[in-house]
Motif scaffolding. Sequence first.
Motif, PDB file in Angstrom:
ATOM      1  N   TYR A 102       0.875  -1.086   0.065  1.00  0.00           N
ATOM      2  CA  TYR A 102      -0.064   0.124  -0.123  1.00  0.00           C
ATOM      3  C   TYR A 102       0.883   1.221   0.106  1.00  0.00           C
ATOM      4  N   GLY A 103       1.960   1.157   0.206  1.00  0.00           N
ATOM      5  CA  GLY A 103       3.097   2.185  -0.017  1.00  0.00           C
ATOM      6  C   GLY A 103       2.724   3.441   0.702  1.00  0.00           C
ATOM      7  N   GLY A 104       2.182   3.244   1.830  1.00  0.00           N
ATOM      8  CA  GLY A 104       1.883   4.562   2.760  1.00  0.00           C
ATOM      9  C   GLY A 104       0.733   5.355   2.219  1.00  0.00           C
ATOM     10  N   CYS A 105       0.002   4.891   1.051  1.00  0.00           N
ATOM     11  CA  CYS A 105      -0.886   5.729   0.559  1.00  0.00           C
ATOM     12  C   CYS A 105      -2.126   5.294   1.091  1.00  0.00           C
ATOM     13  N   GLU A 106      -2.732   6.160   1.987  1.00  0.00           N
ATOM     14  CA  GLU A 106      -3.974   5.782   2.802  1.00  0.00           C
ATOM     15  C   GLU A 106      -5.134   5.993   2.245  1.00  0.00           C
ATOM     16  N   THR A 107      -5.343   5.304   1.045  1.00  0.00           N
ATOM     17  CA  THR A 107      -6.467   5.269   0.322  1.00  0.00           C
ATOM     18  C   THR A 107      -7.323   3.868   0.301  1.00  0.00           C
ATOM     19  N   ALA A 108      -8.674   3.975   0.213  1.00  0.00           N
ATOM     20  CA  ALA A 108      -9.332   2.583   0.491  1.00  0.00           C
ATOM     21  C   ALA A 108      -8.813   1.677  -0.777  1.00  0.00           C
ATOM     22  N   THR A 109      -8.627   2.206  -1.800  1.00  0.00           N
ATOM     23  CA  THR A 109      -8.172   1.118  -2.873  1.00  0.00           C
ATOM     24  C   THR A 109      -6.693   0.770  -2.441  1.00  0.00           C
ATOM     25  N   MET A 110      -5.933   1.303  -2.020  1.00  0.00           N
ATOM     26  CA  MET A 110      -4.529   0.777  -1.847  1.00  0.00           C
ATOM     27  C   MET A 110      -4.793  -0.207  -0.731  1.00  0.00           C
ATOM     28  N   PHE A 111      -5.506  -0.094   0.420  1.00  0.00           N
ATOM     29  CA  PHE A 111      -5.621  -0.917   1.583  1.00  0.00           C
ATOM     30  C   PHE A 111      -6.174  -2.289   0.779  1.00  0.00           C
ATOM     31  N   GLY A 112      -7.210  -2.006   0.010  1.00  0.00           N
ATOM     32  CA  GLY A 112      -7.955  -3.214  -0.667  1.00  0.00           C
ATOM     33  C   GLY A 112      -6.897  -3.917  -1.542  1.00  0.00           C
ATOM     34  N   LEU A 113      -5.769  -3.383  -2.153  1.00  0.00           N
ATOM     35  CA  LEU A 113      -4.838  -4.052  -2.862  1.00  0.00           C
ATOM     36  C   LEU A 113      -3.950  -4.735  -2.123  1.00  0.00           C
ATOM     37  N   ALA A 114      -3.540  -3.921  -0.976  1.00  0.00           N
ATOM     38  CA  ALA A 114      -2.720  -4.864   0.074  1.00  0.00           C
ATOM     39  C   ALA A 114      -3.439  -6.115   0.412  1.00  0.00           C
ATOM     40  N   TYR A 115      -4.733  -6.069   0.942  1.00  0.00           N
ATOM     41  CA  TYR A 115      -5.469  -7.326   1.394  1.00  0.00           C
ATOM     42  C   TYR A 115      -5.653  -8.333   0.274  1.00  0.00           C
ATOM     43  N   LEU A 116      -5.420  -8.014  -0.934  1.00  0.00           N
ATOM     44  CA  LEU A 116      -5.504  -8.874  -2.007  1.00  0.00           C
ATOM     45  C   LEU A 116      -4.284  -9.584  -2.189  1.00  0.00           C
ATOM     46  N   ALA A 117      -3.230  -8.875  -1.810  1.00  0.00           N
ATOM     47  CA  ALA A 117      -1.623  -9.441  -1.855  1.00  0.00           C
ATOM     48  C   ALA A 117      -2.021 -10.626  -0.781  1.00  0.00           C
ATOM     49  N   ALA A 118      -2.354 -10.094   0.417  1.00  0.00           N
ATOM     50  CA  ALA A 118      -2.568 -11.061   1.663  1.00  0.00           C
ATOM     51  C   ALA A 118      -3.352 -12.322   1.116  1.00  0.00           C
ATOM     52  N   LEU A 119      -4.358 -12.064   0.480  1.00  0.00           N
ATOM     53  CA  LEU A 119      -5.181 -13.309   0.046  1.00  0.00           C
ATOM     54  C   LEU A 119      -4.362 -14.302  -0.923  1.00  0.00           C
ATOM     55  N   VAL A 120      -3.550 -13.674  -1.733  1.00  0.00           N
ATOM     56  CA  VAL A 120      -2.603 -14.521  -2.419  1.00  0.00           C
ATOM     57  C   VAL A 120      -1.552 -15.336  -1.566  1.00  0.00           C
ATOM     58  N   LEU A 121      -1.180 -14.715  -0.830  1.00  0.00           N
ATOM     59  CA  LEU A 121      -0.167 -15.351   0.259  1.00  0.00           C
ATOM     60  C   LEU A 121      -0.827 -16.392   1.328  1.00  0.00           C
ATOM     61  N   ALA A 122      -2.244 -16.127   1.676  1.00  0.00           N
ATOM     62  CA  ALA A 122      -3.041 -16.870   2.200  1.00  0.00           C
ATOM     63  C   ALA A 122      -3.329 -18.122   1.644  1.00  0.00           C
TER      64      ALA A 122
END
Length: 135
Positions: free
Chosen positions: A85-105
């Motif tokens: 999410y690169g420190g960019c505190e937008t909803a879209t970037m947090f969603g992208l970070a959680y999608l990355a977590a989904l891949v790892l999960a």
Amino acid sequence: TAIGGTIALAASMGVFALGAVLENVVLIGIALLCQGIGNGMARPPLGALLSNSVDDDDLGIASAAQRMSRLGGNSVGSAVLTAVYGGCETATMFGLAYLAALVLAALGVAATFALRTDRSADTPAEQAAPSATAS
């Protein structure tokens, strides 16, 4: 139940992503519930699997290694998600970070499917050894 638990943990990441993008606190609550259920379902059988896979003399070091791996994974996961999410505190970037977590999960789910739950075929020597109860 370990497989079900890891699936619930992976699903929670997807719900977190959706909740973040939609900025929906109810979805975040559902994701937290899925995460709690997943941890509750996965940890006990994985701990029992570990206990049953090592000799009694090695149980302490094996459980310490499991704990260290889990804590190391938490640290690395936090760092990866922060980098995504690169420190960019937008909803879209947090969603992208959680999608990355989904891949790892999902990789964690795949690893859980690969676990052996019995020790019946540990070594050829153990297979050939006669059992103590045979008469």
